[in-house]
Enzyme design. Structure first.
Site, PDB file in Angstrom:
ATOM      1  N   LYS A  26       0.847  -1.209   0.000  1.00  0.00           N
ATOM      2  CA  LYS A  26       0.000   0.000   0.000  1.00  0.00           C
ATOM      3  C   LYS A  26       0.877   1.252   0.000  1.00  0.00           C
ATOM      4  O   LYS A  26       0.636   2.193  -0.746  1.00  0.00           O
ATOM      5  CB  LYS A  26      -0.875   0.007   1.243  1.00  0.00           C
ATOM      6  CG  LYS A  26      -1.521   1.349   1.544  1.00  0.00           C
ATOM      7  CD  LYS A  26      -2.415   1.333   2.767  1.00  0.00           C
ATOM      8  CE  LYS A  26      -1.674   1.560   4.039  1.00  0.00           C
ATOM      9  NZ  LYS A  26      -1.359   2.962   4.362  1.00  0.00           N
ATOM     10  N   ARG A  97      -4.147  10.134   3.783  1.00  0.00           N
ATOM     11  CA  ARG A  97      -3.080  11.019   4.258  1.00  0.00           C
ATOM     12  C   ARG A  97      -2.108  11.341   3.139  1.00  0.00           C
ATOM     13  O   ARG A  97      -1.542  12.412   3.077  1.00  0.00           O
ATOM     14  CB  ARG A  97      -2.357  10.339   5.423  1.00  0.00           C
ATOM     15  CG  ARG A  97      -1.164  11.096   5.905  1.00  0.00           C
ATOM     16  CD  ARG A  97      -0.572  10.533   7.170  1.00  0.00           C
ATOM     17  NE  ARG A  97       0.722  11.109   7.397  1.00  0.00           N
ATOM     18  CZ  ARG A  97       0.921  12.357   7.813  1.00  0.00           C
ATOM     19  NH1 ARG A  97      -0.122  13.131   8.055  1.00  0.00           N
ATOM     20  NH2 ARG A  97       2.131  12.836   7.967  1.00  0.00           N
ATOM     21  N   CYS A 121      -5.341   7.886   8.934  1.00  0.00           N
ATOM     22  CA  CYS A 121      -5.602   7.292  10.261  1.00  0.00           C
ATOM     23  C   CYS A 121      -5.365   8.355  11.330  1.00  0.00           C
ATOM     24  O   CYS A 121      -4.530   9.229  11.182  1.00  0.00           O
ATOM     25  CB  CYS A 121      -4.606   6.177  10.523  1.00  0.00           C
ATOM     26  SG  CYS A 121      -5.020   4.710   9.641  1.00  0.00           S
ATOM     27  N   PRO A 127       1.249  15.946  12.008  1.00  0.00           N
ATOM     28  CA  PRO A 127       1.420  17.205  11.271  1.00  0.00           C
ATOM     29  C   PRO A 127       2.356  17.012  10.076  1.00  0.00           C
ATOM     30  O   PRO A 127       2.984  15.967   9.936  1.00  0.00           O
ATOM     31  CB  PRO A 127       2.059  18.122  12.308  1.00  0.00           C
ATOM     32  CG  PRO A 127       2.739  17.230  13.256  1.00  0.00           C
ATOM     33  CD  PRO A 127       1.944  15.953  13.286  1.00  0.00           C
ATOM     34  N   ASP A 129       4.698  19.546   9.377  1.00  0.00           N
ATOM     35  CA  ASP A 129       5.613  20.689   9.530  1.00  0.00           C
ATOM     36  C   ASP A 129       6.960  20.433   8.851  1.00  0.00           C
ATOM     37  O   ASP A 129       7.550  21.319   8.232  1.00  0.00           O
ATOM     38  CB  ASP A 129       5.825  21.021  11.015  1.00  0.00           C
ATOM     39  CG  ASP A 129       6.211  19.801  11.826  1.00  0.00           C
ATOM     40  OD1 ASP A 129       5.479  18.790  11.766  1.00  0.00           O
ATOM     41  OD2 ASP A 129       7.266  19.824  12.479  1.00  0.00           O
ATOM     42  N   ASP A 314       4.165  -0.274  12.417  1.00  0.00           N
ATOM     43  CA  ASP A 314       2.966  -0.940  11.905  1.00  0.00           C
ATOM     44  C   ASP A 314       2.895  -2.398  12.339  1.00  0.00           C
ATOM     45  O   ASP A 314       1.868  -3.041  12.198  1.00  0.00           O
ATOM     46  CB  ASP A 314       2.941  -0.881  10.381  1.00  0.00           C
ATOM     47  CG  ASP A 314       2.989   0.551   9.898  1.00  0.00           C
ATOM     48  OD1 ASP A 314       3.929   0.896   9.175  1.00  0.00           O
ATOM     49  OD2 ASP A 314       2.124   1.319  10.313  1.00  0.00           O
ATOM     50  N   ILE A 336       7.301   5.960  17.343  1.00  0.00           N
ATOM     51  CA  ILE A 336       7.093   6.683  16.078  1.00  0.00           C
ATOM     52  C   ILE A 336       5.878   7.605  16.147  1.00  0.00           C
ATOM     53  O   ILE A 336       5.964   8.791  15.833  1.00  0.00           O
ATOM     54  CB  ILE A 336       6.910   5.690  14.905  1.00  0.00           C
ATOM     55  CG1 ILE A 336       8.061   4.700  14.832  1.00  0.00           C
ATOM     56  CG2 ILE A 336       6.717   6.454  13.594  1.00  0.00           C
ATOM     57  CD1 ILE A 336       9.387   5.280  14.404  1.00  0.00           C
TER      58      ILE A 336
HETATM   59  C1  EPZ Z   1       4.462   6.430   6.757  1.00  0.00           C
HETATM   60  O1  EPZ Z   1       3.771   7.379   7.510  1.00  0.00           O
HETATM   61  C2  EPZ Z   1       3.484   5.287   6.494  1.00  0.00           C
HETATM   62  N1  EPZ Z   1       2.349   5.793   5.735  1.00  0.00           N
HETATM   63  C3  EPZ Z   1       3.021   4.710   7.829  1.00  0.00           C
HETATM   64  O2  EPZ Z   1       2.151   3.618   7.565  1.00  0.00           O
HETATM   65  C4  EPZ Z   1       4.249   4.175   8.564  1.00  0.00           C
HETATM   66  O3  EPZ Z   1       3.849   3.676   9.815  1.00  0.00           O
HETATM   67  C5  EPZ Z   1       5.254   5.312   8.754  1.00  0.00           C
HETATM   68  O4  EPZ Z   1       5.579   5.921   7.489  1.00  0.00           O
HETATM   69  C6  EPZ Z   1       6.564   4.812   9.345  1.00  0.00           C
HETATM   70  O5  EPZ Z   1       7.189   3.951   8.432  1.00  0.00           O
HETATM   71  C7  EPZ Z   1       2.469   5.950   4.391  1.00  0.00           C
HETATM   72  O6  EPZ Z   1       3.512   5.693   3.799  1.00  0.00           O
HETATM   73  C8  EPZ Z   1       1.251   6.457   3.673  1.00  0.00           C
HETATM   74  P1  EPZ Z   1       6.550   9.656   9.224  1.00  0.00           P
HETATM   75  P2  EPZ Z   1       4.368   8.876   7.639  1.00  0.00           P
HETATM   76  O7  EPZ Z   1       6.423  10.946   8.475  1.00  0.00           O
HETATM   77  O8  EPZ Z   1       5.211   9.197   6.491  1.00  0.00           O
HETATM   78  C9  EPZ Z   1       5.814  12.786  12.776  1.00  0.00           C
HETATM   79  C10 EPZ Z   1       0.065   2.481   7.651  1.00  0.00           C
HETATM   80  O9  EPZ Z   1      -0.714   1.989   8.470  1.00  0.00           O
HETATM   81  N2  EPZ Z   1       5.911  13.850  11.769  1.00  0.00           N
HETATM   82  O10 EPZ Z   1       7.797   8.870   9.087  1.00  0.00           O
HETATM   83  O11 EPZ Z   1       3.242   9.755   7.996  1.00  0.00           O
HETATM   84  C11 EPZ Z   1       4.657  11.840  12.521  1.00  0.00           C
HETATM   85  O12 EPZ Z   1       3.465  12.344  13.076  1.00  0.00           O
HETATM   86  C12 EPZ Z   1       0.776   3.791   7.941  1.00  0.00           C
HETATM   87  O13 EPZ Z   1       0.318   1.975   6.527  1.00  0.00           O
HETATM   88  C13 EPZ Z   1       5.797  15.162  12.204  1.00  0.00           C
HETATM   89  O14 EPZ Z   1       5.606  15.431  13.374  1.00  0.00           O
HETATM   90  O15 EPZ Z   1       5.326   8.701   8.903  1.00  0.00           O
HETATM   91  C14 EPZ Z   1       5.123  10.582  13.213  1.00  0.00           C
HETATM   92  O16 EPZ Z   1       4.846  10.695  14.589  1.00  0.00           O
HETATM   93  C15 EPZ Z   1       0.603   4.194   9.392  1.00  0.00           C
HETATM   94  N3  EPZ Z   1       5.875  16.154  11.279  1.00  0.00           N
HETATM   95  C16 EPZ Z   1       6.627  10.592  12.977  1.00  0.00           C
HETATM   96  O17 EPZ Z   1       6.968  11.947  12.681  1.00  0.00           O
HETATM   97  C17 EPZ Z   1       6.090  15.870   9.944  1.00  0.00           C
HETATM   98  O18 EPZ Z   1       6.165  16.825   9.148  1.00  0.00           O
HETATM   99  C18 EPZ Z   1       7.102   9.719  11.811  1.00  0.00           C
HETATM  100  O19 EPZ Z   1       6.233   9.998  10.754  1.00  0.00           O
HETATM  101  C19 EPZ Z   1       6.217  14.538   9.526  1.00  0.00           C
HETATM  102  C20 EPZ Z   1       6.135  13.532  10.469  1.00  0.00           C
END
Ligand code: EPZ
Length: 449
Positions: A26, A97, A121, A127, A129, A314, A336
Site C-alpha cells: 500500500k 493522508r 488514520c 502534522p 511541519d 505498523d 514513532i
Molecule cells: C508512513 O507514515 C506510512 N504511511 C506509515 O504507515 C508508517 O507507519 C510510517 O511511514 C513509518 O514507516 C504511508 O507511507 C502512507 P513519518 P508517515 O512521516 O510518512 C511525525 C500504515 O498503516 N511527523 O515517518 O506519515 C509523525 O506524526 C501507515 O500503513 C511530524 O511530526 O510517517 C510521526 O509521529 C501508518 N511532522 C513521525 O513523525 C512531519 O512533518 C514519523 O512519521 C512529519 C512527520
C-alpha cells in the site's frame, strides 16, 4: 443502498494453516501512482493492491483531469496528460493522508498547489511541519489558510529549485515528497537525515528507470533533476507489502497454526523474523517466501519500535496480540507515533491482560519521532504497554480504531473462543486486500456482514 453493517463476524479458536500470496505494498502504491503524474508519458504499474486507499487515490487523480484506472485485477495505467487542476478535492483528500504528496506533481505542472490538511488514520496529530519546511527549502511559498483548512503553495520563480535540506527527524513520506520534487528540480539536491524504509527504494527505482538520477549515500539521498521522465519498460511491478507479512505471521502463530507467506524477502522484515525466533516460534526462509509456524510455548519479549531498520511501528499491534499468548510479561514501547494503541481497549474486551506504563526516559525528545511541544505533553503520553500472558481470549464485540489496530483485533478474534463481531471492516479494507478471502483460505470462520 448498501445495507451492510460494515462488520466481520468471526468464530475463533481454530489454528490457521495454509498459504497466502502477499499483495502489493500500500505504502508504495500510494506514492508511485502520484509520482506517475510527474512523468511525460503513460506508465503501467503491476501488483497494485485493490484496497480502499488506492480506489480513493485513483478517484482523486481522475478528478484532477489525469487518467488512472485498473486495467486488470492488479494493474493500473496512469496517464498524466489531462492533468488540469491545481487543487485537491477536500472530501477525498481528507480520506487519505498521502494526498499531500500531490504537492510535487501540481507544483511541477502548474507552479502552485492547493491541498487540504492531510487526513488518514488518527495516529496522533501527524502534522506535516517537516514537509512544509522542506517545500520552503525548494523555493516554494507555503501558507496555511485556517479558514479553509487548505495549504496554499506557490513556486518562487517558474521552476523547482534544487536544494540541500536536512530533516530534523526522519519522515517516511517527507523523504518521498522531497525525492519527487528534486527529481524535477533545476540542479542538484541533497536530502539529509532521510528515511530508510525499503518502500522509498521502490520509488527511487521507478524514477531512475524513467531517467532520474537518484542515489542513497550515508543516510542522505542525492538527486540530480532531470528534464525528462519517461518510463521505457512495459510496466513497473511494486514490492510486496512489508506490513501484511508480519500481520499474517501473527495470524499463524497467535492461533497456533502454520502459514506460508509467498513473496516476502527476509531482508525486508529481518528485525521481525529475528524477534519471532527469539520468542520460540518457527521461521523457515524459503526461496519463494517465509513460513511462520507455532512450535510450542511462546516466550515473552520486550520491543521498542523505531524507524527502519528498526521494528516497524505498523508491526506492533499484530505483535501485541501474539504476546497475549506468550508466557510472562511482555512490553511494547512505541516511539514513532503518539496514540498508536487504539487496539488495547478492544483486546481488553476479550480478556487480554494489558496495562499502560510510563517508561523512564533520559531524553524523550531524542527517542520519540513525533513532535513534543512541551513537557506537559510528555505526562499525558501513553507510549508503552505491559502484556501478561498466556491468556485464553474470549469472544466480544470490537471496534476498529485504525488500519493496523483493525488487523490486530481481527487476529484476536481468530484466536478467541466463540463468535466475535468487529465493526469497521471498511477501515481494514483500506490497507488489506481481500482479507476475508485470504483468511478463509487459511481455515478461518469469517464472514462480512
Ligand atoms: C508512513 O507514515 C506510512 N504511511 C506509515 O504507515 C508508517 O507507519 C510510517 O511511514 C513509518 O514507516 C504511508 O507511507 C502512507 P513519518 P508517515 O512521516 O510518512 C511525525 C500504515 O498503516 N511527523 O515517518 O506519515 C509523525 O506524526 C501507515 O500503513 C511530524 O511530526 O510517517 C510521526 O509521529 C501508518 N511532522 C513521525 O513523525 C512531519 O512533518 C514519523 O512519521 C512529519 C512527520
Amino acid at each position: 443502498m448498501d445495507n451492510s453493517e460494515d462488520s466481520f463476524i468471526v468464530r475463533g479458536g481454530k489454528p490457521l494453516k495454509g498459504q497466502i500470496q502477499l499483495s502489493g505494498a500500500k505504502n508504495v502504491a500510494l506514492k508511485v501512482l502520484i509520482a506517475a503524474l510527474l512523468f511525460d508519458s503513460p506508465i503501467t504499474f503491476k501488483n497494485i493492491p485493490r484496497i480502499r486507499d488506492i480506489n480513493e487515490l485513483l478517484h482523486l487523480i481522475n478528478k484532477l483531469g489525469a487518467q488512472a484506472d485498473f486495467t486488470d485485477s492488479n494493474t493500473v495505467v496512469v496517464d498524466s496528460h489531462g492533468l488540469s487542476s491545481d487543487t485537491i478535492d477536500l472530501l477525498h483528500a481528507a480520506k487519505i493522508r498521502a494526498s499531500f504528496m500531490f504537492f510535487a506533481p501540481l507544483l511541477y505542472r502548474f507552479g502552485k498547489a492547493f491541498i487540504p490538511n492531510p487526513g488518514g488514520c488518527r495516529l496522533g496529530a501527524r502534522p506535516i511541519d517537516r514537509h512544509i519546511s522542506m517545500l520552503q527549502a525548494f523555493g516554494v511559498k507555503v501558507t496555511y489558510n485556517s479558514e479553509t483548512g487548505f495549504y496554499e503553495s506557490q513556486l518562487n520563480g517558474n521552476s523547482i529549485r534544487g536544494t540541500t535540506f536536512t530533516f530534523d527527524k526522519p519522515t517516511h513520506t517527507g523523504t518521498e515528497l522531497a525525492i519527487m520534487l528534486a527529481s524535477r528540480a533545476d540542479g542538484e539536491s541533497v536530502i539529509k537525515n532521510a528515511a530508510q524504509e525499503p518502500e522509498i527504494d521502490d520509488l527511487i527505482n521507478l524514477l531512475n528507470q524513467a531517467g532520474a538520477h537518484i542515489k542513497r549515500e550515508n543516510g542522505s539521498v542525492l538527486i540530480k533533476g532531470t528534464p525528462i521522465l519517461h518510463y521505457k519498460n512495459d510496466s513497473f511491478t511494486i514490492m510486496v507489502d512489508r506490513n501484511e507479512a508480519p500481520t499474517f505471521a501473527s495470524f499463524g502463530i497467535t492461533t497456533r497454526g502454520d502459514i506460508m507467506i509467498y513473496g516476502i524477502k527476509e531482508s525486508d522484515i529481518e528485525y521481525f523474523a529475528t524477534e519471532i525466533k527469539n520468542i520460540g516460534a518457527g521461521v523457515e526462509v524459503l526461496p519463494e517466501g517465509i513460513r511462520f509456524y507455532y512450535k510450542g510455548e511462546l516466550k515473552s519479549s520486550s520491543i521498542t519500535t523505531g524507524p527502519h531498520p528498526g521494528f516497524m511501528t505498523d508491526w506492533q499491534g499484530p505483535w501485541a496480540v501474539m504476546m497475549t499468548q506468550a508466557h510472562g510479561v511482555s512490553t511494547i514501547h512505541e516511539t514513532i507515533f503518539e496514540d498508536r494503541f487504539g487496539y488495547v481497549s478492544e483486546l481488553q474486551k476479550l480478556g487480554a491482560d494489558i496495562e499502560f506504563y510510563q517508561p523512564e526516559l533520559d531524553n524523550p525528545r531524542k527517542i520519540y519521532q513525533f513532535n513534543i511541544e512541551n513537557d506537559d505533553n510528555l505526562k499525558s503520553l501513553q507510549q508503552a504497554i505491559r502484556i501478561k500472558g498466556p491468556t485464553q481470549l474470549h469472544n466480544g464485540v470490537m471496534d476498529v480504531k485504525d488500519l493496523r489496530a483493525g488487523a490486530t483485533i481481527l487476529i484476536a478474534a481468530c484466536s478467541a473462543e466463540g463468535e466475535s463481531v468487529i465493526n469497521g471492516a471498511s477501515i481494514i479494507d483500506r490497507g488489506y486486500e481481500d482479507i476475508e478471502r485470504k483468511l478463509q483460505s487459511l481455515g478461518a470462520a469469517i464472514k462480512r456482514v
